[in-house]
Scaffold this active site. Structure first.
Site: not given
Length: 402
Positions: A107, A146-148, A151, A154, A179, A259, A380
């Site tokens: 998923r 998707f790079g948000l 390290p 978050g 991640w 998402a 998320e």
């Protein structure tokens, strides 16, 4: 002359243990067809192999899976145009449900591809960017990430350190993202970086000099999923690599909200898989001369699991209807993710107690789903962040910066 015969009541359908609330009656034929198609594909294509993939910590056929999912119309399926299916939010939710019922990692592949990378391009990209990327991504011929997250940043993406500076007519990006699902197999990365004018989204082809994707090893969760660290070491991009509408922190947060909606459904897929395993096991496992399903404590567990599972499905359906009507708010998505992931974890843990020692064996899906949901619980948006989103909405007071 009026009849003395009372009107006949419509006959009630029999109780269905698989659908105790009769939720299938809320779905139309197109919804049921999509669910059936994806369920059959997942059972044939993924279920026989996913425990091995999880144990090995790799998905050797990820590109083949992406193309097959593309042929099913599951990638970016609610988007319109450019090869996308234009399906409803409820139909997309049903797909997330069926995919996470086999594994959260599958998923996640679809969610990051469609709800994050493709959604960002579709909503914030130029027409040229859409034409270049969306058709091949919808077909699964190209994979996006998707790079948000970074390290050290978050839950607070506003503190990101990845930067983009102007150099003549180009942009130069430097920083790290962590991640990142699909990172090591992606053909294009949607990267969010800090500029002199604020947060800006960029499309970074994976073959750009200075761009490196490093697989994250030694994971105890989402092992049937590609997770990576992205390193941007002076990546030079042309001016048209920037997403024209992707400015400010609201842009990536809008993608995340979309998402998260898929997670509301997906978590219930993992819960359903564990509930089904526990119900079947309880009916065949004998102790003290009879199946454990006949004991009161086991029935109490099964009843509580069924209640939370189908309440969660009803919540997911309600949010999907609101999204299709253009009325879904981010706070409502937070409510859905907070409740459904938390309850899914509890269902999985209860299923583990019913299976006893067998619950930790990969011959059954329970421990795998439990481990995966520990990641779903915090990615998320952690439970605490969603609690604070709701707390702010309820009280009007912002506790984030307390």
């Amino acid at each position: 002359m009026a009849s003395d015969t009372p009107p006949r009541r419509p006959s009630r359908p029999p109780f269905d243990p698989a659908d105790p609330l009769g939720l299938d009656e809320l779905l139309d034929e197109a919804d049921l067809d999509i669910r059936r198609t994806v369920r059959e594909w997942a059972a044939k294509r993924v279920a026989p192999h996913v425990a091995e993939w999880f144990e090995r910590g790799e998905v050797p056929e990820v590109r083949e899976l992406a193309r097959e999912l593309g042929s099913l119309g599951a990638l970016g399926m609610t988007l319109d145009g450019h090869g996308c299916a234009g399906a409803s939010a409820v139909q997309y939710g049903l797909v997330c449900l069926e995919l996470e019922a086999v594994d959260s990692g599958i998923r996640s592949l679809v969610s990051v591809q469609g709800s994050l990378a493709m959604y960002a391009i579709h909503r914030f990209g130029s027409e040229e960017q859409k034409r270049r990327w969306l058709p091949v991504m919808a077909a699964g011929e190209a994979i996006g990430c998707f790079g948000l997250t970074e390290p050290d940043h978050g839950s607070d993406p506003a503190g990101m350190r990845t930067g983009a500076v102007r150099d003549g007519g180009d942009w130069v990006l430097t920083g790290r993202k962590m991640w990142i699902t699909n990172g090591s197999v992606a053909d294009v990365a949607v990267i969010w970086a800090r500029t002199d004018d604020g947060i800006q989204g960029f499309l970074v082809p994976a073959d750009s000099p200075g761009f490196t994707a490093i697989p994250v090893a030694h994971k105890g969760s989402l092992r049937a999923s590609v997770t990576s660290e992205l390193v941007l070491d002076g990546v030079r991009l042309p001016a048209d690599a920037a997403l024209p509408g992707g400015t400010g922190l609201r842009a990536p947060l809008a993608c995340l909200s979309y998402a998260r909606y898929g997670i509301v459904w997906g978590a219930m897929g993992a819960a359903r898989s564990c509930f089904d395993a526990a119900l079947e096991y309880a009916g065949t496992r004998e102790q003290f001369g009879r199946p454990i399903a006949g004991f009161q404590l086991t029935q109490a567990k099964l009843a509580d699991m069924a209640v939370e599972l189908h309440k969660g499905l009803l919540l997911a359906w309600h949010l999907g209807r609101r999204l299709d009507a253009g009325r879904l708010r981010p706070e409502q998505v937070s409510l859905g993710k907070l409740n459904n992931v938390r309850e899914a974890l509890e269902i999985c843990r209860t299923a583990r107690t019913i299976l006893g020692a067998n619950g930790i064996s990969f011959a059954y899906p329970v421990m795998r789903h439990m481990a995966n949901l520990e990641s779903v619980l915090t990615y998320e948006g952690t439970s605490e962040m969603h609690q604070l989103v709701l707390g702010k909405a309820l009280t009007g007071l912002d506790a984030f910066r307390g």
